[in-house]
Design an enzyme around this catalytic site. Sequence first.
Site, PDB file in Angstrom:
ATOM      1  N   ASP A 137      -1.122   1.773  -4.048  1.00  0.00           N
ATOM      2  CA  ASP A 137      -1.889   0.675  -4.648  1.00  0.00           C
ATOM      3  C   ASP A 137      -3.259   1.117  -5.139  1.00  0.00           C
ATOM      4  OD1 ASP A 137      -2.899   0.962  -2.050  1.00  0.00           O
ATOM      5  OD2 ASP A 137      -3.417  -1.159  -1.875  1.00  0.00           O
ATOM      6  N   HIS A 185      -9.621   6.063   2.408  1.00  0.00           N
ATOM      7  CA  HIS A 185     -10.367   4.876   1.986  1.00  0.00           C
ATOM      8  C   HIS A 185     -11.856   5.233   2.024  1.00  0.00           C
ATOM      9  CE1 HIS A 185      -7.241   1.724   1.976  1.00  0.00           C
ATOM     10  NE2 HIS A 185      -6.723   2.328   3.022  1.00  0.00           N
ATOM     11  N   SER A 207      -8.203   8.455   6.255  1.00  0.00           N
ATOM     12  CA  SER A 207      -7.027   8.113   5.459  1.00  0.00           C
ATOM     13  C   SER A 207      -7.289   8.234   3.960  1.00  0.00           C
ATOM     14  CB  SER A 207      -6.581   6.684   5.764  1.00  0.00           C
ATOM     15  OG  SER A 207      -7.578   5.772   5.351  1.00  0.00           O
ATOM     16  N   GLU A 251     -13.331   7.189   5.448  1.00  0.00           N
ATOM     17  CA  GLU A 251     -12.234   7.074   6.410  1.00  0.00           C
ATOM     18  C   GLU A 251     -11.268   8.230   6.185  1.00  0.00           C
ATOM     19  OE1 GLU A 251      -9.269   3.539   8.066  1.00  0.00           O
ATOM     20  OE2 GLU A 251     -10.149   3.366   6.080  1.00  0.00           O
ATOM     21  N   SER A 295       0.836  -1.193   0.000  1.00  0.00           N
ATOM     22  CA  SER A 295       0.000   0.000   0.000  1.00  0.00           C
ATOM     23  C   SER A 295       0.872   1.244   0.000  1.00  0.00           C
ATOM     24  CB  SER A 295      -0.959  -0.038   1.199  1.00  0.00           C
ATOM     25  OG  SER A 295      -1.880   1.016   1.120  1.00  0.00           O
ATOM     26  N   ASP A 315      -6.034   2.465  -3.851  1.00  0.00           N
ATOM     27  CA  ASP A 315      -7.341   2.335  -3.203  1.00  0.00           C
ATOM     28  C   ASP A 315      -7.733   3.583  -2.408  1.00  0.00           C
ATOM     29  OD1 ASP A 315      -5.635   1.983  -1.023  1.00  0.00           O
ATOM     30  OD2 ASP A 315      -6.201  -0.105  -0.662  1.00  0.00           O
ATOM     31  N   ASP A 363      -2.663   6.783  -3.773  1.00  0.00           N
ATOM     32  CA  ASP A 363      -1.612   6.105  -3.020  1.00  0.00           C
ATOM     33  C   ASP A 363      -1.011   4.979  -3.856  1.00  0.00           C
ATOM     34  OD1 ASP A 363      -3.742   4.293  -2.833  1.00  0.00           O
ATOM     35  OD2 ASP A 363      -3.218   3.681  -0.808  1.00  0.00           O
TER      36      ASP A 363
END
Length: 499
Positions: A261, A348, A346, A344, A122, A263, A259
């Site tokens: 990966d 997500h 972050s 979220e 990630s 997501d 990011d």
Amino acid sequence: MFPKPKPVLVPNTYAYESEPMVKATGFREYDARWLFGKEINLMGIQALGMGLGALITELGVKQEVVTGHDFRGYSASIKYALISGLQAAGCRVHDIGLAMTPMAYFAQFELDVPCVAMVTASHNDNGWTGVKMGANRPLTFGPDEMTRLKEIVLNAEFKNKAGGSYQFHENFPARYIADLTRRPKLKRKLKAVVACGNGTAGAFAPQVMEAIGCEVVPLDTELDHTFPKYNPNPEDMEMLHAIRDAVLKHKADVGLGFDGDGDRCGVVDNTGEEIFADKVGVMLARDMSAIHKDAQFVVDVKSTGLFVTDPVLQKQGAKIDYWKTGHSYMKRRTHEMGALAGFEKSGHFFFNRPYGRGYDDGLVSAIAVCDMLDRAPAKSMADLKNALPKTWSSPTMSPHCADEAKYGVVDSVVKHFEGLQKRGEKVAGQKIRDLVTVNGVRVTVEDGSWGLVRASSNKPELVVVVESPVAEQRMRDMFEAMDSVLRTHPEVGEYNQKI
């Protein structure tokens, strides 16, 4: 008989090349992360694949698994070691090649495969590797599955089975891109900076955003697994500032950062100011709840208090549920509640139908942001942000704390604040109004200012976030209050960034 993994082996020795090494702390709350070479070797990855295959059998799920790998110099070799273990356990493996994590989740639906094992670290720095796993789409493993997987692997409870097989799905990204772009084009002409930090999303994000109707300004979209500019993490200020500079230079309407990966998505407005993902969530919740009556949303405990105090969300009947931080926790809660979306801090974001399939995908998030702007043709991204009630929020701040120590430290911090509340003592000069302990401790005082301390689920760190609806100084007061408690624990080290 496959040998039992060792917790430590010295590189460049016979034992290192002949035995599996798997450090126990790599099995985290909802995925797996190790420093490759120091905490796990290729035989250890093979053991992980054999253990995952055994767990899938235990769970009574069909032994078919989608796998892919992110763009790091060692990820492909790790994926093939994982595949060899899965095949030894009798699994049929569907390999989609180089991919973003949400592409692997999409493949579970597109190929009708129940399980996933995506090789990615990630947003972690180079040197890290990991696997995001699931056996019940669109969900990924939680603590129960990860605890059992850890037992199987570390105790070598493997079950070699015949019947393992392999299929490579050629040109699979084209199917994913077609799925995202099979929709009407934006009516509004948007210029978007698309920043990928030289990570995996660079191979896919620019063409997706262009296909939906954006004028794309690419930023660090060339794949380079050395990450020469900055780590591809849209929570890090270095990446956000690079996006800011590009937005201002090109007079873009929005900056979108992905990011490593793919997501997660970070957002910068047309004035170059970063909008933390929880505030983006509030903006999207306003937009979506105007269309969908009495919409249910799930938000993580790191997120802004605006989700419950915003008068627009209240007027539109939006219902809010605060839940544990972590993509697996949030995904599961959003799914179980039938929520329209989960947000979220972050970055997500989890969109259920009609927006998505319940898993986190940075490109689905970016498209949602563009659709929000399309529905407000007279307003800029900054206008939508400035329409929110003002709060002063910190970025996510992470002081170092060893995996072996971090949960004990957080337990102690929780007990400290529970004691203060019981005795009626003050935090940052005010009494505690509310404590949320579903995930670490979130302390809210009388004026609505709050601070959070929790253990990181995927790195040897703690997580600290603070916010105030009153003033910047009150935000800083809350940080001092939280940090002063942490400083009583010698196990807690330096922050990665601070306000």
